[in-house]
Write a protein that holds these residues in place. Structure first.
Motif, PDB file in Angstrom:
ATOM      1  N   TRP A  36      15.167   5.241  -2.201  1.00  0.00           N
ATOM      2  CA  TRP A  36      14.821   5.432  -0.695  1.00  0.00           C
ATOM      3  C   TRP A  36      13.556   5.572  -0.424  1.00  0.00           C
ATOM      4  CZ3 TRP A  36      17.760   6.531   3.070  1.00  0.00           C
ATOM      5  CH2 TRP A  36      19.264   6.836   2.987  1.00  0.00           C
ATOM      6  N   ILE A  37      12.604   5.266  -1.633  1.00  0.00           N
ATOM      7  CA  ILE A  37      11.217   4.864  -1.188  1.00  0.00           C
ATOM      8  C   ILE A  37      11.137   3.465  -0.480  1.00  0.00           C
ATOM      9  CG2 ILE A  37       9.036   4.626  -2.254  1.00  0.00           C
ATOM     10  CD1 ILE A  37       9.898   7.376  -2.094  1.00  0.00           C
ATOM     11  N   PRO A  38      11.570   2.536  -1.057  1.00  0.00           N
ATOM     12  CA  PRO A  38      11.696   1.286  -0.517  1.00  0.00           C
ATOM     13  C   PRO A  38      12.336   0.947   0.711  1.00  0.00           C
ATOM     14  CG  PRO A  38      12.970   0.774  -2.631  1.00  0.00           C
ATOM     15  CD  PRO A  38      12.290   2.289  -2.565  1.00  0.00           C
ATOM     16  N   ILE A  39      13.284   1.956   0.939  1.00  0.00           N
ATOM     17  CA  ILE A  39      14.059   1.926   2.310  1.00  0.00           C
ATOM     18  C   ILE A  39      13.351   2.550   3.384  1.00  0.00           C
ATOM     19  CG2 ILE A  39      16.138   2.940   3.349  1.00  0.00           C
ATOM     20  CD1 ILE A  39      17.684   2.921   0.629  1.00  0.00           C
ATOM     21  N   LEU A  40      12.674   3.625   3.010  1.00  0.00           N
ATOM     22  CA  LEU A  40      11.656   4.187   4.100  1.00  0.00           C
ATOM     23  C   LEU A  40      10.664   3.289   4.589  1.00  0.00           C
ATOM     24  CD1 LEU A  40      11.729   8.023   2.867  1.00  0.00           C
ATOM     25  CD2 LEU A  40      13.048   6.966   4.766  1.00  0.00           C
ATOM     26  N   ILE A  41      10.149   2.804   3.491  1.00  0.00           N
ATOM     27  CA  ILE A  41       8.871   1.694   3.704  1.00  0.00           C
ATOM     28  C   ILE A  41       9.179   0.910   4.574  1.00  0.00           C
ATOM     29  CG2 ILE A  41       7.182   0.363   2.860  1.00  0.00           C
ATOM     30  CD1 ILE A  41       6.961   2.270   0.268  1.00  0.00           C
ATOM     31  N   ILE A  42      10.181   0.014   4.096  1.00  0.00           N
ATOM     32  CA  ILE A  42      10.656  -1.105   4.798  1.00  0.00           C
ATOM     33  C   ILE A  42      11.249  -1.031   6.194  1.00  0.00           C
ATOM     34  CG2 ILE A  42      12.230  -3.397   4.846  1.00  0.00           C
ATOM     35  CD1 ILE A  42      12.121  -3.043   1.684  1.00  0.00           C
ATOM     36  N   GLY A  43      12.087   0.438   6.457  1.00  0.00           N
ATOM     37  CA  GLY A  43      12.585   0.754   7.616  1.00  0.00           C
ATOM     38  C   GLY A  43      11.494   1.040   8.613  1.00  0.00           C
ATOM     39  N   CYS A  44      10.418   1.561   8.227  1.00  0.00           N
ATOM     40  CA  CYS A  44       9.373   2.014   9.143  1.00  0.00           C
ATOM     41  C   CYS A  44       8.334   0.892   9.332  1.00  0.00           C
ATOM     42  CB  CYS A  44       8.214   3.142   8.679  1.00  0.00           C
ATOM     43  SG  CYS A  44       9.296   4.705   8.325  1.00  0.00           S
ATOM     44  N   VAL A  45       8.118  -0.105   8.396  1.00  0.00           N
ATOM     45  CA  VAL A  45       7.243  -1.120   9.109  1.00  0.00           C
ATOM     46  C   VAL A  45       7.580  -2.161   9.841  1.00  0.00           C
ATOM     47  CG1 VAL A  45       5.967  -0.935   6.623  1.00  0.00           C
ATOM     48  CG2 VAL A  45       7.593  -2.530   7.049  1.00  0.00           C
ATOM     49  N   TYR A  46       9.087  -2.352   9.875  1.00  0.00           N
ATOM     50  CA  TYR A  46       9.731  -3.256  11.057  1.00  0.00           C
ATOM     51  C   TYR A  46       9.861  -2.547  12.206  1.00  0.00           C
ATOM     52  CZ  TYR A  46      10.205  -7.263   7.716  1.00  0.00           C
ATOM     53  OH  TYR A  46       9.944  -8.269   6.801  1.00  0.00           O
ATOM     54  N   VAL A  47       9.789  -1.298  12.434  1.00  0.00           N
ATOM     55  CA  VAL A  47      10.000  -0.702  13.626  1.00  0.00           C
ATOM     56  C   VAL A  47       9.152  -1.264  14.891  1.00  0.00           C
ATOM     57  CG1 VAL A  47       9.771   1.339  15.074  1.00  0.00           C
ATOM     58  CG2 VAL A  47      10.563   1.555  12.738  1.00  0.00           C
ATOM     59  N   PRO A  48       7.940  -1.552  14.889  1.00  0.00           N
ATOM     60  CA  PRO A  48       7.476  -2.354  16.100  1.00  0.00           C
ATOM     61  C   PRO A  48       7.967  -3.711  16.442  1.00  0.00           C
ATOM     62  CG  PRO A  48       5.654  -1.457  14.637  1.00  0.00           C
ATOM     63  CD  PRO A  48       6.949  -1.389  13.878  1.00  0.00           C
ATOM     64  N   ALA A 107       0.688  -1.180   0.044  1.00  0.00           N
ATOM     65  CA  ALA A 107      -0.117  -0.035   0.148  1.00  0.00           C
ATOM     66  C   ALA A 107       0.965   1.276  -0.046  1.00  0.00           C
ATOM     67  CB  ALA A 107      -0.924  -0.057   1.251  1.00  0.00           C
ATOM     68  N   LEU A 108       1.915   1.223   0.787  1.00  0.00           N
ATOM     69  CA  LEU A 108       2.698   2.355   0.816  1.00  0.00           C
ATOM     70  C   LEU A 108       3.650   2.477  -0.168  1.00  0.00           C
ATOM     71  CD1 LEU A 108       3.986   2.170   4.826  1.00  0.00           C
ATOM     72  CD2 LEU A 108       2.331   3.765   3.815  1.00  0.00           C
ATOM     73  N   GLY A 109       3.952   1.294  -0.768  1.00  0.00           N
ATOM     74  CA  GLY A 109       4.901   1.634  -1.977  1.00  0.00           C
ATOM     75  C   GLY A 109       4.034   1.983  -3.256  1.00  0.00           C
ATOM     76  N   THR A 110       2.886   1.607  -3.224  1.00  0.00           N
ATOM     77  CA  THR A 110       2.062   1.704  -4.731  1.00  0.00           C
ATOM     78  C   THR A 110       1.706   3.511  -4.398  1.00  0.00           C
ATOM     79  OG1 THR A 110       1.187  -0.249  -4.757  1.00  0.00           O
ATOM     80  CG2 THR A 110      -0.003   1.596  -5.658  1.00  0.00           C
ATOM     81  N   ALA A 111       1.334   3.994  -3.283  1.00  0.00           N
ATOM     82  CA  ALA A 111       0.901   5.339  -2.911  1.00  0.00           C
ATOM     83  C   ALA A 111       2.195   6.051  -3.183  1.00  0.00           C
ATOM     84  CB  ALA A 111       0.460   5.608  -1.586  1.00  0.00           C
ATOM     85  N   ALA A 169       5.245   5.792  -4.748  1.00  0.00           N
ATOM     86  CA  ALA A 169       5.456   5.666  -6.099  1.00  0.00           C
ATOM     87  C   ALA A 169       4.969   6.536  -7.025  1.00  0.00           C
ATOM     88  CB  ALA A 169       5.562   4.169  -6.684  1.00  0.00           C
ATOM     89  N   LEU A 170       3.613   7.145  -7.081  1.00  0.00           N
ATOM     90  CA  LEU A 170       3.057   7.900  -7.719  1.00  0.00           C
ATOM     91  C   LEU A 170       3.338   9.281  -7.700  1.00  0.00           C
ATOM     92  CD1 LEU A 170      -0.549   6.390  -7.113  1.00  0.00           C
ATOM     93  CD2 LEU A 170       0.926   6.053  -9.230  1.00  0.00           C
ATOM     94  N   GLY A 171       3.534   9.794  -6.363  1.00  0.00           N
ATOM     95  CA  GLY A 171       4.025  11.364  -6.296  1.00  0.00           C
ATOM     96  C   GLY A 171       5.340  11.435  -5.709  1.00  0.00           C
ATOM     97  N   GLY A 172       5.911  10.279  -5.185  1.00  0.00           N
ATOM     98  CA  GLY A 172       7.213  10.583  -4.371  1.00  0.00           C
ATOM     99  C   GLY A 172       6.832  11.051  -2.984  1.00  0.00           C
ATOM    100  N   VAL A 173       8.070  11.571  -2.232  1.00  0.00           N
ATOM    101  CA  VAL A 173       7.834  12.190  -0.981  1.00  0.00           C
ATOM    102  C   VAL A 173       8.111  13.542  -1.094  1.00  0.00           C
ATOM    103  CG1 VAL A 173       8.604  11.948   1.340  1.00  0.00           C
ATOM    104  CG2 VAL A 173       8.074   9.893   0.198  1.00  0.00           C
ATOM    105  N   LYS A 174       7.231  14.363  -0.400  1.00  0.00           N
ATOM    106  CA  LYS A 174       7.469  15.764  -0.441  1.00  0.00           C
ATOM    107  C   LYS A 174       7.200  16.396   0.841  1.00  0.00           C
ATOM    108  CE  LYS A 174       6.289  16.560  -5.300  1.00  0.00           C
ATOM    109  NZ  LYS A 174       5.322  17.119  -6.209  1.00  0.00           N
ATOM    110  N   LEU A 175       8.448  16.705   1.609  1.00  0.00           N
ATOM    111  CA  LEU A 175       8.163  17.304   3.051  1.00  0.00           C
ATOM    112  C   LEU A 175       9.026  18.602   3.213  1.00  0.00           C
ATOM    113  CD1 LEU A 175       8.596  13.903   5.317  1.00  0.00           C
ATOM    114  CD2 LEU A 175       6.407  15.198   4.590  1.00  0.00           C
ATOM    115  N   GLY A 176       8.317  19.573   2.933  1.00  0.00           N
ATOM    116  CA  GLY A 176       9.123  20.995   2.690  1.00  0.00           C
ATOM    117  C   GLY A 176      10.167  20.898   1.672  1.00  0.00           C
ATOM    118  N   PRO A 177      11.296  21.079   2.073  1.00  0.00           N
ATOM    119  CA  PRO A 177      12.535  21.174   1.031  1.00  0.00           C
ATOM    120  C   PRO A 177      13.025  20.058   0.794  1.00  0.00           C
ATOM    121  CG  PRO A 177      13.269  21.569   3.257  1.00  0.00           C
ATOM    122  CD  PRO A 177      11.621  21.599   3.270  1.00  0.00           C
TER     123      PRO A 177
END
Length: 325
Positions: free
Chosen positions: A183-195, A160-164, A166-174
């Motif tokens: 970095w998209i799969p890195i951030l997704i995988i890095g976050c879902v395994y935190v718990p 779900a996160l990868g598909t979403a 991939a369409l527009g990327g990540v935009k957080l200010g600068p």
């Protein structure tokens, strides 16, 4: 007359236990060899294969048994593995060298596994320390947030996160990350395994919070951040090391699954998951396109898991220790 026993550091005792586990050391060495081979991908591409991972050779020919053979036959069947100079592991449907793509794909898969494991470790350690030390409403807030992430199956959440993203990327200010960035799969995988890592760390910190050395640090006037950094963190470092090692293997498996389903690494970047996705359609006519990257995933993940299990046993302070006089 009593014989004095020479004291040893916990790390030396852990190394002695790990050194006796030959299987774990062998698997750790195998992973290092795989990493070194992948790092040497440009050398193989430039000096042996004379191609790049994305260069097509559909109309090229190679000399096999004294006869010229198309890299991709007119019926679309690619060249198979063999000792015929170039194309050691054959070619794919577009005439790309499988060996070159395998090495470059390994660089991508291992890089994502390591970077995502580092992301997971940093986030999990921060959350586990804060929740375990402060307790109260901070613990409740962070624990409920982890429960929300934990409620979703890892693969479905990653898709779900990868598909979403991939369409527009990540935009957080600068900060802007393109949808096809690694970095998209890195951030997704890095976050879902935190718990999965934060909860055990939180449990250890809760137990250590009641120890006398923490109370002594508070009595000496140390602040919360200093206590977490100098008193609690060194006591959970062995747990962090073991989880980091095992997380690399889990991250590589998840990256391969996401890339196979089109929610991970994006073309033209090569990874072992994208190679399987490219090759499964021709599994009957060219099975090597699926078997080769699949075997590399199995060997790499298995070696990491076995080494991680051996590392966990070596760092376990409750393990039996035989003192030598």
């Amino acid at each position: 007359m009593a014989t004095a026993v020479e004291g040893r550091s916990p790390w030396l005792l852990a190394w002695n236990r790990l050194r006796r586990n030959k299987v774990a050391l062998l698997c750790g060495g195998l992973f290092v060899v795989i990493v070194l081979c992948c790092l040497a991908a440009p050398l193989w591409a430039d000096h042996v294969a004379h191609t790049t991972p994305n260069e097509n050779h559909i109309t090229d020919k190679v000399l096999i048994g004294g006869e010229e053979t198309y890299v991709v036959s007119p019926d679309g069947t690619p060249l198979g593995p063999g000792l015929h100079g170039r194309y050691l592991l054959g070619a794919d449907q577009n005439g790309r060298d499988v060996m070159v793509r395998l090495l470059y794909g390994g660089r991508t898969s291992i890089y994502i596994g390591l970077a995502a494991a580092l992301t997971t470790t940093v986030l999990a350690v921060v959350i586990g320390l804060l929740a375990g030390y402060y307790r109260g409403w901070i613990d409740a807030l962070l624990s409920r947030a982890m429960d929300v992430v934990w409620a979703f199956p890892v693969l479905l959440l990653g898709i779900a996160l990868g598909t979403a993203l991939a369409l527009g990327g990540v935009k957080l200010g600068p900060i802007q990350v393109a949808g096809d960035s690694l970095w998209i799969p890195i951030l997704i995988i890095g976050c879902v395994y935190v718990p999965y890592m934060a909860r055990p760390i939180r449990g250890e910190v809760l137990a250590l919070r009641q120890k006398e050395f923490v109370e002594a640090a508070v009595a000496m006037g140390k602040g919360p951040l200093r206590i977490m950094a100098s008193e609690l963190l060194p006591n959970i470092i062995s747990t962090i090391i073991v989880f980091f090692t095992l997380n690399i293997a889990n991250n590589m498996l998840l990256e391969s699954a996401l890339s196979f389903l089109g929610a991970g690494v994006r073309p033209p970047n090569a990874s072992w998951g994208t190679m399987i996705a490219d090759g499964y359609q021709t599994i009957y006519t060219a099975p090597h396109l699926t078997i080769v990257p699949g075997l590399m995933i199995v060997i790499t993940v298995l070696s990491l898991n076995v080494f991680g299990d051996g590392l966990r046993d070596a760092l376990d302070p409750k393990a039996r220790i035989r003192l030598e006089h």
